[in-house]
Design a protein around this motif. Structure first.
Motif, PDB file in Angstrom:
ATOM      1  N   PRO A  92       1.030  -0.975   0.357  1.00 37.66           N
ATOM      2  CA  PRO A  92      -0.177  -0.299  -0.208  1.00 37.66           C
ATOM      3  C   PRO A  92       1.308   1.333  -0.196  1.00 37.66           C
ATOM      4  N   GLU A  93       0.325   2.239  -0.664  1.00 38.45           N
ATOM      5  CA  GLU A  93       0.546   3.017  -0.895  1.00 38.45           C
ATOM      6  C   GLU A  93       2.131   3.739  -0.810  1.00 38.45           C
ATOM      7  N   LEU A  94       2.508   2.942  -2.525  1.00 39.23           N
ATOM      8  CA  LEU A  94       4.076   2.715  -3.283  1.00 39.23           C
ATOM      9  C   LEU A  94       4.111   3.793  -3.182  1.00 39.23           C
ATOM     10  N   VAL A  95       5.187   4.759  -2.767  1.00 43.04           N
ATOM     11  CA  VAL A  95       6.195   5.393  -3.120  1.00 43.04           C
ATOM     12  C   VAL A  95       6.792   5.157  -4.692  1.00 43.04           C
ATOM     13  N   TYR A  96       7.001   4.995  -5.827  1.00 44.15           N
ATOM     14  CA  TYR A  96       7.277   4.476  -7.303  1.00 44.15           C
ATOM     15  C   TYR A  96       8.673   5.133  -7.971  1.00 44.15           C
ATOM     16  N   SER A  97       8.211   6.094  -7.664  1.00 43.87           N
ATOM     17  CA  SER A  97       9.610   6.914  -8.777  1.00 43.87           C
ATOM     18  C   SER A  97      10.978   6.530  -8.335  1.00 43.87           C
ATOM     19  N   PRO A  98      11.394   6.635  -8.498  1.00 40.91           N
ATOM     20  CA  PRO A  98      13.015   7.032  -8.606  1.00 40.91           C
ATOM     21  C   PRO A  98      13.515   8.421  -8.826  1.00 40.91           C
ATOM     22  N   TRP A  99      12.770   8.726  -9.262  1.00 35.20           N
ATOM     23  CA  TRP A  99      13.192  10.401  -8.917  1.00 35.20           C
ATOM     24  C   TRP A  99      12.725  11.188  -7.756  1.00 35.20           C
ATOM     25  N   ALA A 100      11.962  10.247  -6.640  1.00 36.18           N
ATOM     26  CA  ALA A 100      11.809  10.811  -4.748  1.00 36.18           C
ATOM     27  C   ALA A 100      12.643  11.173  -4.388  1.00 36.18           C
ATOM     28  N   THR A 101      13.376  12.402  -4.548  1.00 31.87           N
ATOM     29  CA  THR A 101      15.277  12.442  -4.129  1.00 31.87           C
ATOM     30  C   THR A 101      14.945  12.959  -2.916  1.00 31.87           C
ATOM     31  N   GLU A 102      15.553  12.340  -2.088  1.00 32.33           N
ATOM     32  CA  GLU A 102      15.851  13.483  -0.740  1.00 32.33           C
ATOM     33  C   GLU A 102      16.568  15.420  -1.032  1.00 32.33           C
ATOM     34  N   GLU A 103      17.315  15.019  -2.158  1.00 32.67           N
ATOM     35  CA  GLU A 103      18.024  16.055  -2.978  1.00 32.67           C
ATOM     36  C   GLU A 103      17.342  16.813  -3.708  1.00 32.67           C
ATOM     37  N   HIS A 104      15.829  15.940  -4.353  1.00 36.18           N
ATOM     38  CA  HIS A 104      15.235  16.673  -5.845  1.00 36.18           C
ATOM     39  C   HIS A 104      14.180  17.456  -4.856  1.00 36.18           C
ATOM     40  N   LEU A 105      14.037  16.853  -2.767  1.00 36.64           N
ATOM     41  CA  LEU A 105      13.373  17.812  -2.098  1.00 36.64           C
ATOM     42  C   LEU A 105      13.977  18.314  -1.979  1.00 36.64           C
ATOM     43  N   ALA A 106      14.826  19.010  -1.522  1.00 35.02           N
ATOM     44  CA  ALA A 106      15.764  19.120  -1.078  1.00 35.02           C
ATOM     45  C   ALA A 106      16.860  21.444  -1.987  1.00 35.02           C
ATOM     46  N   THR A 149      -1.620  12.446 -12.629  1.00 31.98           N
ATOM     47  CA  THR A 149      -0.384  12.779 -12.244  1.00 31.98           C
ATOM     48  C   THR A 149       0.749  11.101 -12.566  1.00 31.98           C
ATOM     49  N   ARG A 150      -0.194  10.249 -12.742  1.00 32.13           N
ATOM     50  CA  ARG A 150       0.957   9.061 -13.349  1.00 32.13           C
ATOM     51  C   ARG A 150       1.234   8.328 -14.125  1.00 32.13           C
ATOM     52  N   PHE A 151       2.504   9.628 -14.516  1.00 34.69           N
ATOM     53  CA  PHE A 151       2.956   9.442 -16.189  1.00 34.69           C
ATOM     54  C   PHE A 151       3.554   9.003 -16.018  1.00 34.69           C
ATOM     55  N   PRO A 152       4.549   7.792 -17.210  1.00 33.45           N
ATOM     56  CA  PRO A 152       5.073   6.966 -17.826  1.00 33.45           C
ATOM     57  C   PRO A 152       6.504   7.454 -17.695  1.00 33.45           C
ATOM     58  N   VAL A 153       6.616   9.075 -17.754  1.00 36.77           N
ATOM     59  CA  VAL A 153       7.371   9.589 -18.039  1.00 36.77           C
ATOM     60  C   VAL A 153       7.292  10.863 -17.255  1.00 36.77           C
ATOM     61  N   ASP A 154       8.172  10.905 -16.558  1.00 27.40           N
ATOM     62  CA  ASP A 154       8.929  12.341 -15.706  1.00 27.40           C
ATOM     63  C   ASP A 154       8.032  13.237 -16.636  1.00 27.40           C
ATOM     64  N   PRO A 155       7.416  14.422 -15.842  1.00 29.55           N
ATOM     65  CA  PRO A 155       7.974  15.713 -16.961  1.00 29.55           C
ATOM     66  C   PRO A 155       8.795  16.645 -16.450  1.00 29.55           C
ATOM     67  N   GLU A 156      10.058  17.037 -15.804  1.00 29.85           N
ATOM     68  CA  GLU A 156      10.772  17.398 -15.176  1.00 29.85           C
ATOM     69  C   GLU A 156      11.855  17.059 -15.785  1.00 29.85           C
ATOM     70  N   THR A 157      11.692  15.609 -15.195  1.00 37.17           N
ATOM     71  CA  THR A 157      13.946  14.563 -15.815  1.00 37.17           C
ATOM     72  C   THR A 157      13.259  14.404 -17.092  1.00 37.17           C
ATOM     73  N   ARG A 158      12.024  14.214 -17.845  1.00 37.61           N
ATOM     74  CA  ARG A 158      11.663  13.760 -18.897  1.00 37.61           C
ATOM     75  C   ARG A 158      12.456  11.987 -19.029  1.00 37.61           C
ATOM     76  N   LYS A 159      12.664  11.622 -17.621  1.00 37.43           N
ATOM     77  CA  LYS A 159      12.889  10.181 -17.796  1.00 37.43           C
ATOM     78  C   LYS A 159      12.158   9.613 -17.201  1.00 37.43           C
ATOM     79  N   PRO A 160      12.082   8.074 -17.959  1.00 34.65           N
ATOM     80  CA  PRO A 160      11.341   7.471 -17.278  1.00 34.65           C
ATOM     81  C   PRO A 160      10.651   6.768 -16.265  1.00 34.65           C
ATOM     82  N   GLU A 161       9.109   6.431 -15.855  1.00 34.92           N
ATOM     83  CA  GLU A 161       9.204   5.672 -14.211  1.00 34.92           C
ATOM     84  C   GLU A 161       8.724   3.873 -14.670  1.00 34.92           C
ATOM     85  N   PRO A 162      10.275   3.417 -14.115  1.00 36.00           N
ATOM     86  CA  PRO A 162       9.902   2.275 -14.256  1.00 36.00           C
ATOM     87  C   PRO A 162       8.895   0.988 -14.206  1.00 36.00           C
ATOM     88  N   LEU A 163       8.303   1.600 -13.228  1.00 41.21           N
ATOM     89  CA  LEU A 163       7.158   1.000 -12.958  1.00 41.21           C
ATOM     90  C   LEU A 163       5.605   1.415 -13.685  1.00 41.21           C
TER      91      LEU A 163
END
Length: 295
Positions: free
Chosen positions: A140-154, A199-213
């Motif tokens: 449940p409540e899976l945070v799925y994006s590899p781009w969801a990093t602490e660095e990005h948040l900072a 909000t569930r994009f196969p390609v991240d709209p900012e990095t333009r990198k794919p979301e593997p899941l």
């Protein structure tokens, strides 16, 4: 508890689905145990291989004495298919999620099966034993994006990369199903569909990198928008262009949707998790209810 009343909360709906999945043989997972870069629930994949194919695993460890677990996970991810078409090894032959589940992974003469589908009979005890070792897990409540990093948040102060999917289902660590849930009122399923489209994009709209899941063929095989009244599904997420099909049973009078059950403690859509996603049904090829997963 009345699942048809206005007081029903999404969390209650979600917890009821999880509880029934667990009663049906699913295991409960945690988002933090999910490898976002590889889109794998690593522990389950490794455990299935080690418990069902020990001889092959011991040979593999001799070939890759330094962290064979990491090597196998990377091999599986590569065979699933690189989400990034510009990756250096993007020309490697890949098989997608369905191919990896149905066929063996091969590496330097070693073969691993990553799933044992339901045997047609019980005459072969070894096959039956392997089947019983399958790990079906709901997270449940899976945070799925590899781009969801602490660095990005900072850097951005944004939590947009920490989007969660309500439920994700795995077979031996490989994602097969995502589910967005909506409750509260009868048209709620439209909100779940909207959430996938916006909000569930196969390609991240900012990095333009794919979301593997969420990448077609490489990620989850099917995505369900679910309310307590209706279910819709798609096999390919394409943002606003995503096309959803109804996955309902129909009503007794021949109408669309589903009949509201007489039992107020039941849901009109519980056939999805109590029948379609029942382990013995999900792991049967072919299945009459999900032909798009096991064609």
């Amino acid at each position: 508890m009345n699942p048809h009343g206005d007081t029903t909360k999404e969390s209650i709906f979600q917890n009821d689905i999880i509880r029934q999945l667990l009663n049906n043989g699913w295991l409960l997972g945690k988002s933090e145990n999910y490898n976002r870069e590889l889109a794998l629930y690593s522990d389950d994949l490794l455990a299935f291989v080690k418990e069902t194919q020990d001889n092959q695993w011991q040979k593999y460890c001799k070939i890759y004495p330094n962290n064979p677990e990491k090597k196998l996970l990377e091999k599986v991810a590569a065979q699933l298919g690189k989400a990034d078409p510009n990756a250096a090894d993007s020309r490697m032959r890949t098989f997608g999620t369905l191919g990896v589940l149905r066929h063996e992974i091969r590496d330097r003469g070693i073969r691993f099966s990553l799933c044992q589908f339901r045997p047609e009979h019980e005459l072969n005890p070894d096959t039956l034993k392997r089947y019983q070792k399958n790990r079906l897990r709901v997270v449940p409540e899976l945070v799925y994006s590899p781009w969801a990093t602490e660095e990005h948040l900072a850097v951005t102060g944004s939590k947009s990369k920490a989007w969660r999917i309500d439920l994700v289902l795995f077979v031996n660590g490989i994602p097969v199903v995502t589910m967005e849930l909506k409750s509260e009122f009868k048209q709620a399923v439209e909100n779940a569909i909207k959430q996938y489209k916006t909000t569930r994009f196969p390609v991240d709209p900012e990095t333009r990198k794919p979301e593997p899941l969420l990448t077609f063929k490489r990620g989850a095989l099917v995505h369900f928008a679910v309310s307590q009244y209706e279910v819709f599904m798609t096999t390919r997420l394409q943002g606003a262009e995503t096309f959803f099909l109804p996955f309902n049973e129909g009503t007794k009078d021949g109408g669309a949707g589903n009949d509201i059950p007489e039992n107020i403690n039941s849901y009109a859509t519980e056939y999805l998790w109590n029948e379609v996603l029942l382990p013995d049904n999900l792991l049967t090829i072919p299945t009459t209810r999900l032909p798009i997963i096991w064609p």
